[in-house]
Design an enzyme around this catalytic site. Structure first.
Site, short mmCIF file in Angstrom:
data_model
loop_
_atom_site.label_atom_id
_atom_site.label_comp_id
_atom_site.label_asym_id
_atom_site.label_seq_id
_atom_site.Cartn_x
_atom_site.Cartn_y
_atom_site.Cartn_z
N ARG A 72 0.90 -1.15 0.00
CA ARG A 72 0.00 0.00 0.00
C ARG A 72 0.95 1.21 0.00
NH1 ARG A 72 -4.92 -2.70 0.77
NH2 ARG A 72 -4.72 -4.49 2.14
N ASP A 103 -10.08 -2.28 -5.50
CA ASP A 103 -10.67 -1.00 -5.92
C ASP A 103 -9.74 0.19 -5.69
OD1 ASP A 103 -11.03 -1.29 -3.18
OD2 ASP A 103 -12.80 -0.02 -3.15
N THR A 126 -8.33 -9.36 -5.84
CA THR A 126 -8.62 -9.17 -4.42
C THR A 126 -9.51 -10.32 -3.95
OG1 THR A 126 -9.82 -7.81 -2.80
CG2 THR A 126 -10.48 -7.54 -5.07
N ARG A 244 -17.92 -20.58 20.83
CA ARG A 244 -16.48 -20.43 20.58
C ARG A 244 -16.26 -19.57 19.33
NH1 ARG A 244 -16.39 -22.16 24.91
NH2 ARG A 244 -15.10 -23.80 25.83
P1 ATP Z 1 -7.66 -4.83 -1.41
O1 ATP Z 1 -9.08 -4.74 -1.89
O2 ATP Z 1 -7.12 -6.19 -1.49
O3 ATP Z 1 -7.41 -4.17 -0.10
P2 ATP Z 1 -6.89 -2.44 -2.85
O4 ATP Z 1 -6.27 -2.28 -4.18
O5 ATP Z 1 -8.30 -1.95 -2.68
O6 ATP Z 1 -6.77 -3.97 -2.47
P3 ATP Z 1 -5.84 -0.21 -1.31
O7 ATP Z 1 -4.92 -0.20 -0.15
O8 ATP Z 1 -7.17 0.44 -1.16
O9 ATP Z 1 -5.97 -1.75 -1.73
O10 ATP Z 1 -5.11 0.49 -2.57
C1 ATP Z 1 -3.83 0.05 -2.99
C2 ATP Z 1 -2.97 1.22 -3.38
O11 ATP Z 1 -3.57 1.90 -4.53
C3 ATP Z 1 -2.84 2.32 -2.36
O12 ATP Z 1 -1.89 2.02 -1.36
C4 ATP Z 1 -2.39 3.50 -3.22
O13 ATP Z 1 -1.02 3.38 -3.54
C5 ATP Z 1 -3.21 3.28 -4.50
N1 ATP Z 1 -4.44 4.11 -4.45
C6 ATP Z 1 -5.58 3.87 -3.79
N2 ATP Z 1 -6.50 4.85 -3.96
C7 ATP Z 1 -5.89 5.78 -4.75
C8 ATP Z 1 -6.30 7.06 -5.27
N3 ATP Z 1 -7.50 7.58 -5.02
N4 ATP Z 1 -5.40 7.72 -6.05
C9 ATP Z 1 -4.19 7.20 -6.32
N5 ATP Z 1 -3.75 6.01 -5.85
C10 ATP Z 1 -4.57 5.31 -5.07
#
Ligand code: ATP
Length: 320
Positions: A72, A103, A126, A244
């Site tokens: 992240r 997302d 995901t 549990r």
């Molecule tokens: P999971 O659903 O498994 O948690 P994810 O892709 O939704 O995966 P996030 O931590 O929400 O996980 O996003 C991953 C990375 O995407 C973030 O750490 C960031 O680097 C990038 N990211 C998320 N939102 C934005 C945004 N609005 N603009 C730019 N980059 C973003």
């Protein structure tokens, strides 16, 4: 397009490796160069990547996790971070990008394509299954199968002791892992963020099932509602049956991907590169009604995930 990059971002999911393999092999099939970017958007910002070939992705189709690692990346939320990511791509001559993630990762991909004109394709990787435009995300099937394995084992011991088992599963704000695990394991009750619950009603249903000859109960609790520890404590204070709590936890993210996830990985990765090869970006790939689809990334991220109430009713009807 002659040179592309691929990264995995956000939470890891089984099938990401199989998908990287499909991306790399398809790119090589079309004579494109492909760079594997390490640790999601961090690798893009810090220029941490390696060129990949046919053999770079040998022996990974069956492995959980992601060989590119994931992260992240807070810098990606800032304009400076985004500009640095774009600079790395330009300096490297990378013309298009495949982003495998959830997302949040798609919002990063949307930003790169919309604000900076980098052709980007999103692949839904995901375990949460929380994206509306696709029926299934990569990793969901394997995660649910991992839950089932654990719930089956819990049922053995719960029945022996005539207990109630509260099993907490992942999914963030989405109840799909709980819903599918609940139906497929024969659980009596699922508790998900999309539907409010009444503990007195749950106790009534448990009492009714015991009166009907049941010796144990399984309740699947989605993490978006709360923890199994808190829920079990509350339930225990309202019933004489022994309760549990179990948290399935991070094992849901690991393990060898199922056949269903490997099939999605192969098709998603292949379609993503075919689109980039044809100069098409700013799309996400998915599966709908058993057909491989692609859709505009802006449209996809703006769709709100709907809960499958029909499946929920099915569980209610067949579980007692
Ligand atoms: P999971 O659903 O498994 O948690 P994810 O892709 O939704 O995966 P996030 O931590 O929400 O996980 O996003 C991953 C990375 O995407 C973030 O750490 C960031 O680097 C990038 N990211 C998320 N939102 C934005 C945004 N609005 N603009 C730019 N980059 C973003």
């Amino acid at each position: 397009m002659k040179r592309i990059g691929v990264l995995t971002s956000g939470g890891d999911a089984p099938g990401m490796n199989a998908c990287i393999r499909a991306v790399v092999r398809t790119a090589k099939y079309f004579g494109m160069e492909v760079f594997g970017i390490h640790q999601g958007y961090s690798g893009l910002i810090n220029d941490d990547m390696v060129e990949m070939g046919m053999r770079s992705v040998s022996d990974i189709v069956q492995r959980g996790g992601t060989m590119l690692r994931t992260a992240r990346c807070v810098e990606m939320y800032t304009v400076e971070g985004q500009k640095q990511a774009v600079k790395t791509l330009n300096d490297r001559g990378i013309e298009g990008l495949v982003v495998i993630g959830g997302d949040g990762s798609f919002r990063g991909a949307k930003c790169l394509s919309e604000e900076y004109g980098i052709p980007t394709i999103g692949i839904p990787g995901t375990i949460d299954n929380d994206l509306e435009y696709t029926d299934y995300t990569l990793g969901f099937d394997t995660a649910v199968n991992t839950c089932l394995d654990i719930i089956n084992k819990l049922r053995d011991t719960m029945t022996s002791h005539e207990r109630i088992s509260v099993v907490e599963v992942m999914g963030r704000r989405c109840g799909d892992i709980a819903l599918y695990s609940g139906i497929a394991s024969g659980a009596e009750i699922i508790v998900v963020p999309e539907i409010s619950y009444d503990m007195e009603d749950i106790v009534l249903r448990i009492n009714r099932s015991r009166a009907n000859g049941k010796h144990s109960n399984i309740i699947i609790l989605a993490e978006g509602v709360g923890t199994s520890a808190d829920f079990s404590k509350k339930l225990q204070s309202m019933t004489t049956y022994s309760v549990r709590g179990t948290t399935v936890g991070h094992v849901q993210r690991g393990g060898s991907p199922s056949m269903a996830d490997r099939m999605l990985a192969a098709q998603f990765g292949n379609r993503a590169v075919r689109l980039l090869k044809d100069g098409i970006g700013n799309r996400v790939v998915g599966i709908h009604k058993n057909e491989l689809i692609d859709m505009d990334i802006i449209e996809a991220v703006s769709m709100k995930k709907k809960f499958n109430y029909e499946l929920y009713e099915t569980l209610q009807m067949i579980s007692m």
